[in-house]
Design an enzyme around this catalytic site. Sequence first.
Site, PDB file in Angstrom:
ATOM      1  N   CYS A   1       0.817  -1.224   0.000  1.00  0.00           N
ATOM      2  CA  CYS A   1       0.000   0.000   0.000  1.00  0.00           C
ATOM      3  C   CYS A   1       0.849   1.271   0.000  1.00  0.00           C
ATOM      4  O   CYS A   1       0.424   2.308  -0.486  1.00  0.00           O
ATOM      5  CB  CYS A   1      -0.921   0.016   1.210  1.00  0.00           C
TER       6      CYS A   1
ATOM      7  N   HIS B   1      -3.930   6.857   0.814  1.00  0.00           N
ATOM      8  CA  HIS B   1      -4.062   5.534   0.200  1.00  0.00           C
ATOM      9  C   HIS B   1      -5.483   5.048   0.482  1.00  0.00           C
ATOM     10  O   HIS B   1      -5.966   5.151   1.623  1.00  0.00           O
ATOM     11  CB  HIS B   1      -3.029   4.575   0.799  1.00  0.00           C
TER      12      HIS B   1
ATOM     13  N   ASN C   1      -9.857  -1.120  -2.986  1.00  0.00           N
ATOM     14  CA  ASN C   1      -8.473  -0.846  -2.581  1.00  0.00           C
ATOM     15  C   ASN C   1      -7.549  -1.412  -3.659  1.00  0.00           C
ATOM     16  O   ASN C   1      -7.490  -2.622  -3.846  1.00  0.00           O
ATOM     17  CB  ASN C   1      -8.231  -1.509  -1.221  1.00  0.00           C
TER      18      ASN C   1
HETATM   19  N1  ACO Z   1     -19.168 -10.240   4.378  1.00  0.00           N
HETATM   20  C1  ACO Z   1     -19.943 -10.574   5.422  1.00  0.00           C
HETATM   21  N2  ACO Z   1     -19.439 -10.903   6.628  1.00  0.00           N
HETATM   22  C2  ACO Z   1     -18.100 -10.859   6.767  1.00  0.00           C
HETATM   23  C3  ACO Z   1     -17.242 -10.521   5.712  1.00  0.00           C
HETATM   24  C4  ACO Z   1     -17.835 -10.205   4.475  1.00  0.00           C
HETATM   25  N3  ACO Z   1     -17.104  -9.848   3.411  1.00  0.00           N
HETATM   26  N4  ACO Z   1     -15.972 -10.564   6.152  1.00  0.00           N
HETATM   27  C5  ACO Z   1     -16.016 -10.932   7.442  1.00  0.00           C
HETATM   28  N5  ACO Z   1     -17.298 -11.107   7.812  1.00  0.00           N
HETATM   29  C6  ACO Z   1     -17.824 -11.488   9.101  1.00  0.00           C
HETATM   30  C7  ACO Z   1     -16.845 -12.274   9.923  1.00  0.00           C
HETATM   31  O1  ACO Z   1     -16.848 -13.632   9.573  1.00  0.00           O
HETATM   32  C8  ACO Z   1     -17.365 -12.047  11.323  1.00  0.00           C
HETATM   33  O2  ACO Z   1     -18.459 -12.898  11.537  1.00  0.00           O
HETATM   34  P1  ACO Z   1     -18.721 -13.553  12.993  1.00  0.00           P
HETATM   35  O3  ACO Z   1     -18.941 -12.369  13.899  1.00  0.00           O
HETATM   36  O4  ACO Z   1     -19.905 -14.375  12.772  1.00  0.00           O
HETATM   37  O5  ACO Z   1     -17.479 -14.293  13.312  1.00  0.00           O
HETATM   38  C9  ACO Z   1     -17.897 -10.615  11.263  1.00  0.00           C
HETATM   39  O6  ACO Z   1     -18.098 -10.326   9.867  1.00  0.00           O
HETATM   40  C10 ACO Z   1     -16.956  -9.620  11.845  1.00  0.00           C
HETATM   41  O7  ACO Z   1     -15.647  -9.937  11.356  1.00  0.00           O
HETATM   42  P2  ACO Z   1     -14.406  -9.104  11.708  1.00  0.00           P
HETATM   43  O8  ACO Z   1     -13.249  -9.571  10.900  1.00  0.00           O
HETATM   44  O9  ACO Z   1     -14.268  -9.044  13.191  1.00  0.00           O
HETATM   45  O10 ACO Z   1     -14.927  -7.751  11.155  1.00  0.00           O
HETATM   46  P3  ACO Z   1     -14.470  -6.308  11.460  1.00  0.00           P
HETATM   47  O11 ACO Z   1     -15.548  -5.599  12.154  1.00  0.00           O
HETATM   48  O12 ACO Z   1     -13.097  -6.240  12.042  1.00  0.00           O
HETATM   49  O13 ACO Z   1     -14.381  -5.761   9.977  1.00  0.00           O
HETATM   50  C11 ACO Z   1     -12.767  -5.292   8.305  1.00  0.00           C
HETATM   51  C12 ACO Z   1     -13.507  -6.363   9.070  1.00  0.00           C
HETATM   52  C13 ACO Z   1     -13.742  -4.495   7.433  1.00  0.00           C
HETATM   53  C14 ACO Z   1     -11.742  -5.937   7.415  1.00  0.00           C
HETATM   54  C15 ACO Z   1     -12.149  -4.359   9.359  1.00  0.00           C
HETATM   55  O14 ACO Z   1     -11.387  -5.067  10.279  1.00  0.00           O
HETATM   56  C16 ACO Z   1     -11.328  -3.325   8.742  1.00  0.00           C
HETATM   57  O15 ACO Z   1     -11.831  -2.412   8.137  1.00  0.00           O
HETATM   58  N6  ACO Z   1      -9.990  -3.456   8.895  1.00  0.00           N
HETATM   59  C17 ACO Z   1      -9.061  -2.642   8.225  1.00  0.00           C
HETATM   60  C18 ACO Z   1      -8.470  -3.487   7.206  1.00  0.00           C
HETATM   61  C19 ACO Z   1      -8.391  -2.812   5.894  1.00  0.00           C
HETATM   62  O16 ACO Z   1      -9.006  -1.820   5.614  1.00  0.00           O
HETATM   63  N7  ACO Z   1      -7.589  -3.367   5.064  1.00  0.00           N
HETATM   64  C20 ACO Z   1      -7.396  -2.801   3.797  1.00  0.00           C
HETATM   65  C21 ACO Z   1      -6.287  -3.481   3.171  1.00  0.00           C
HETATM   66  S1  ACO Z   1      -4.828  -3.189   3.982  1.00  0.00           S
HETATM   67  C22 ACO Z   1      -4.396  -1.656   3.617  1.00  0.00           C
HETATM   68  O17 ACO Z   1      -4.671  -1.158   2.568  1.00  0.00           O
HETATM   69  C23 ACO Z   1      -3.685  -0.905   4.626  1.00  0.00           C
END
Ligand code: ACO
Length: 351
Positions: free
Chosen positions: A114, A278, A308
Amino acid sequence: MQNSKIAGIGFYVPERVVTNKELEELMDTTDEWIRERTGIEERRYAKKHEETTATMGVEAAKIAIERAGITAQDIDFIIFATLSPDYYFPGSGVILQREMGMENVGALDVRYQCTGFIYALSVADQFVKSGMYKNVLVVGAEFHSCGLDFTKRGRNVSVIFGDGAGAAVLQPTQEEGKGILTTHLHSDGKFAEELAYYNPGCHGGKFLKDDKKPHFGEEPEFGGLFMTKEMVEHGEIYPTMNGRYVFKHAVEKFPAVIKEACAATGYKVDDIDMLIPHQANLRISQLVQLNLGIENERVYNNIQKYGNTTAASIPIALCEAWEKGLIKEGDLVCLAAFGSGFTWASALIRW
Ligand code: ACO
């Protein structure tokens, strides 16, 4: 010492739009979940067997080169940032060099995910500043959709990423106070395994916790580490991400590295005319904006349309903002990124 300036910029995204609704049909996810957590509405996927990371880079580079008022033959050096190269080796830079007929110029691939574009820009800036090169082509391109896990197992990662490319041509400028004013690059490998693509690799599981160690199968004395059929069978050939960890660190490091760039040049965050973060996740960008007290008009986000695109996200957003007239001659533009490594970086540019 002379500064370098962005003399031309371009971007390319594949034609195929993939909406959240379409992903609902591929895996257990919902449009609502994706929009709420990431802000993404749609993304582009490249055309398999026709497009590659390098060919998308070529399309973006052609536009940047034309806008710089030069030809491909004038380019002295290529820096290509990607985490999804055409081949494990050689780098995509040489494929672009060949496809654009840039005879024998050097090509350097940068693998800082990134933050890749800012790392690449910083290296290019040093080459131009030192007088070693006059026209450096910097490209950020990704073909994520070729290797995502489109099953429930990979849904937390797969819904986020999209394909595309952006490029910039750097040239020297004699104008006082213009061009790239400062760049700041950081890394903390303590978190290398929190957002990564482990296999293929030679790590042999050394740095991975037991539950993350890949399946190697029956091992010969030598070899058998890089990529095995057992890894494929167990789905260990996809990116992994500790989403919450990434979120937590990103919202700290983005503001810190933006403030660092301002402090190094004597500017205040208030002086920034346009911040191009980013495009990791709209929620991250919004929190960073809130933390810094920057109004909506001074931040550009387009993750809603493209997802992204990692190393391509900054040049795509920068170029789109510029094409819309949101960046004008003399504006102070800040680029900032956070990503896998973890790495984080910023650049301050007087346009
Ligand atoms: N659709 C539906 N449900 C989903 C999905 C999806 N695509 N992905 C995960 N879930 C579910 C999980 O299985 C989990 O279910 P459960 O509660 O039954 O176990 C629930 O959603 C919550 O999962 P978490 O992983 O805890 O979700 P979180 O609230 O942390 O959100 C996310 C996940 C959006 C990835 C968040 O952590 C986030 O925004 N993190 C930042 C990561 C990011 O933006 N990365 C970008 C790439 S890296 C970069 O560019 C720097």
